[in-house]
Scaffold this motif. Sequence first.
Motif, PDB file in Angstrom:
ATOM      1  N   UNK A   8      89.230 120.721  -8.316  1.00  0.00           N
ATOM      2  CA  UNK A   8      89.444 122.003  -8.769  1.00  0.00           C
ATOM      3  C   UNK A   8      88.289 123.106  -8.848  1.00  0.00           C
ATOM      4  N   UNK A   9      86.876 122.454  -8.659  1.00  0.00           N
ATOM      5  CA  UNK A   9      85.598 123.303  -8.601  1.00  0.00           C
ATOM      6  C   UNK A   9      85.589 124.014  -7.463  1.00  0.00           C
ATOM      7  N   UNK A  10      85.922 123.591  -6.159  1.00  0.00           N
ATOM      8  CA  UNK A  10      85.577 124.465  -4.968  1.00  0.00           C
ATOM      9  C   UNK A  10      86.514 125.767  -4.915  1.00  0.00           C
ATOM     10  N   UNK A  11      86.008 126.631  -4.153  1.00  0.00           N
ATOM     11  CA  UNK A  11      86.649 127.912  -4.061  1.00  0.00           C
ATOM     12  C   UNK A  11      87.762 127.875  -2.640  1.00  0.00           C
ATOM     13  N   UNK A  12      87.626 126.547  -1.917  1.00  0.00           N
ATOM     14  CA  UNK A  12      88.031 126.376  -0.820  1.00  0.00           C
ATOM     15  C   UNK A  12      88.019 124.780  -0.612  1.00  0.00           C
ATOM     16  N   UNK A  13      89.080 124.147   0.010  1.00  0.00           N
ATOM     17  CA  UNK A  13      89.041 122.689   0.499  1.00  0.00           C
ATOM     18  C   UNK A  13      89.427 122.752   1.726  1.00  0.00           C
ATOM     19  N   UNK A  14      88.862 121.685   2.582  1.00  0.00           N
ATOM     20  CA  UNK A  14      89.595 121.531   3.948  1.00  0.00           C
ATOM     21  C   UNK A  14      90.946 120.920   3.988  1.00  0.00           C
ATOM     22  N   UNK A  15      91.770 120.841   4.728  1.00  0.00           N
ATOM     23  CA  UNK A  15      92.908 120.214   4.894  1.00  0.00           C
ATOM     24  C   UNK A  15      92.743 118.858   5.342  1.00  0.00           C
ATOM     25  N   UNK A  16      93.342 118.086   4.633  1.00  0.00           N
ATOM     26  CA  UNK A  16      93.225 116.518   5.039  1.00  0.00           C
ATOM     27  C   UNK A  16      94.324 116.097   6.055  1.00  0.00           C
ATOM     28  N   UNK A  17      95.263 117.026   6.310  1.00  0.00           N
ATOM     29  CA  UNK A  17      95.982 116.648   7.370  1.00  0.00           C
ATOM     30  C   UNK A  17      95.582 116.681   8.838  1.00  0.00           C
ATOM     31  N   UNK A  18      95.648 115.582   9.619  1.00  0.00           N
ATOM     32  CA  UNK A  18      95.095 115.516  10.800  1.00  0.00           C
ATOM     33  C   UNK A  18      93.445 115.471  10.777  1.00  0.00           C
ATOM     34  N   UNK A  19      92.993 115.024   9.769  1.00  0.00           N
ATOM     35  CA  UNK A  19      91.585 115.075   9.435  1.00  0.00           C
ATOM     36  C   UNK A  19      90.960 113.924  10.420  1.00  0.00           C
ATOM     37  N   UNK A  20      89.892 114.453  11.105  1.00  0.00           N
ATOM     38  CA  UNK A  20      89.229 113.356  11.985  1.00  0.00           C
ATOM     39  C   UNK A  20      87.967 112.907  11.046  1.00  0.00           C
ATOM     40  N   UNK A  21      87.687 113.346  10.281  1.00  0.00           N
ATOM     41  CA  UNK A  21      86.410 113.160   9.526  1.00  0.00           C
ATOM     42  C   UNK A  21      86.864 111.706   8.590  1.00  0.00           C
ATOM     43  N   UNK A  22      87.234 110.671   8.967  1.00  0.00           N
ATOM     44  CA  UNK A  22      87.528 109.577   8.267  1.00  0.00           C
ATOM     45  C   UNK A  22      86.342 108.874   8.192  1.00  0.00           C
ATOM     46  N   UNK A  23      86.225 108.314   6.730  1.00  0.00           N
ATOM     47  CA  UNK A  23      84.842 107.392   6.490  1.00  0.00           C
ATOM     48  C   UNK A  23      85.226 105.989   6.898  1.00  0.00           C
ATOM     49  N   UNK A  24      84.310 105.514   7.603  1.00  0.00           N
ATOM     50  CA  UNK A  24      84.612 104.001   8.362  1.00  0.00           C
ATOM     51  C   UNK A  24      83.541 103.069   7.899  1.00  0.00           C
ATOM     52  N   UNK A  25      83.545 101.984   8.306  1.00  0.00           N
ATOM     53  CA  UNK A  25      82.731 100.593   8.214  1.00  0.00           C
ATOM     54  C   UNK A  25      82.166 100.647   9.306  1.00  0.00           C
ATOM     55  N   UNK A  26      80.906 100.712   9.723  1.00  0.00           N
ATOM     56  CA  UNK A  26      80.122 100.429  10.918  1.00  0.00           C
ATOM     57  C   UNK A  26      79.370  99.061  10.903  1.00  0.00           C
ATOM     58  N   UNK A  27      79.310  98.638  12.044  1.00  0.00           N
ATOM     59  CA  UNK A  27      78.891  97.157  12.387  1.00  0.00           C
ATOM     60  C   UNK A  27      78.023  97.272  13.482  1.00  0.00           C
ATOM     61  N   UNK A  28      77.100  96.297  13.772  1.00  0.00           N
ATOM     62  CA  UNK A  28      76.358  96.169  15.081  1.00  0.00           C
ATOM     63  C   UNK A  28      77.597  95.511  16.084  1.00  0.00           C
ATOM     64  N   UNK A  29      77.687  96.243  17.373  1.00  0.00           N
ATOM     65  CA  UNK A  29      78.560  95.464  18.387  1.00  0.00           C
ATOM     66  C   UNK A  29      78.762  94.036  18.576  1.00  0.00           C
ATOM     67  N   UNK A  30      79.988  93.786  18.482  1.00  0.00           N
ATOM     68  CA  UNK A  30      80.273  92.266  18.466  1.00  0.00           C
ATOM     69  C   UNK A  30      80.637  91.896  17.134  1.00  0.00           C
ATOM     70  N   UNK A  31      79.831  92.410  16.086  1.00  0.00           N
ATOM     71  CA  UNK A  31      80.338  91.961  14.784  1.00  0.00           C
ATOM     72  C   UNK A  31      81.541  92.258  13.993  1.00  0.00           C
ATOM     73  N   UNK A  32      82.223  93.283  14.946  1.00  0.00           N
ATOM     74  CA  UNK A  32      83.407  93.429  14.360  1.00  0.00           C
ATOM     75  C   UNK A  32      84.554  92.438  14.788  1.00  0.00           C
ATOM     76  N   UNK A  33      84.252  91.493  15.337  1.00  0.00           N
ATOM     77  CA  UNK A  33      85.073  90.347  15.575  1.00  0.00           C
ATOM     78  C   UNK A  33      84.772  89.241  14.618  1.00  0.00           C
TER      79      UNK A  33
END
Length: 283
Positions: free
Chosen positions: A226-251
């Motif tokens: 409600x507060x912003x005067x403009x908000x970006x579209x969520x459609x096809x949005x590449x800015x997804x928040x992720x869980x990051x780990x050290x390489x190999x720990x994803x397994x």
Amino acid sequence: MKKWFSTLAIASTLLLGLTACGSAANEKESGNGSADDKGLTKLVIGASNIPHAEILEKAKPILKEKGIDLEIQVFSDFILPNKVLAAKEIDANYFQHLPYLEEAIADEGYDFVNAGAVHIEPIGIYSKKYKSLDEIPEGGKIIMRDAVSDEGRILSIFQEHGLIKLKEGVNKTKATINDIVENPKKLVFQPNIEAALLPQVFNNGEGDAVVINANYALDAGLDPIKDPIAVESAKDNPYVNIVAVRAGDENRKEIKTLMEVLHSKEIKDFITEKYKGAVLPAE
């Protein structure tokens, strides 16, 4: 990546670093998949306060039923969570979107991977002076966070509203201020404020508009819908928040279980119901 920090930002970040790193170091021996005296496997994750830590708190009892003792360490900046992950003081972090992670890897040489997407936070543009982007006058100042990885997403909002035009064919996640080819109002984009300070900059009435990430807006008591005067579209949005780990720990079994829980219907429903569109579960 460009970084400009005010004296306040530097002082607060250093203080947080001493606290968070000290806490992480104290827990180092009990993390990394070791079992505690109750037979639970400890998993230590660094996260931003809202919504990341709140989502993890919701997941905590579910993970406990699956044999994982989740410890959440809260950070208020975008630098330390990657530093302590690289130092092996935490097992994972959850605070950044994918383009930011990719930029951090390129800039700092981190050996990190994306363990999985969790949510999207549509970014908003706030103003105490104007009710729409169209009202911003010639030479208007747009205050932004100091991250090249967010410049494209912010500029795309202004392009969608017809205020600027970006270079033909430029990738949204790679675009910068230098890719602006048309700017009839001569808007001045200022990417020079640490993200956590932007709500205060807005409250102080600085600039003509301030761009604030949804998590910091929520943390400051603003309504990102409600507060912003403009908000970006969520459609096809590449800015997804992720869980990051050290390489190999994803397994690792614990990380796979964590992602299964974060992708569960219970957590998705929690995100949808609690944040009312200000935060959206990843598809």
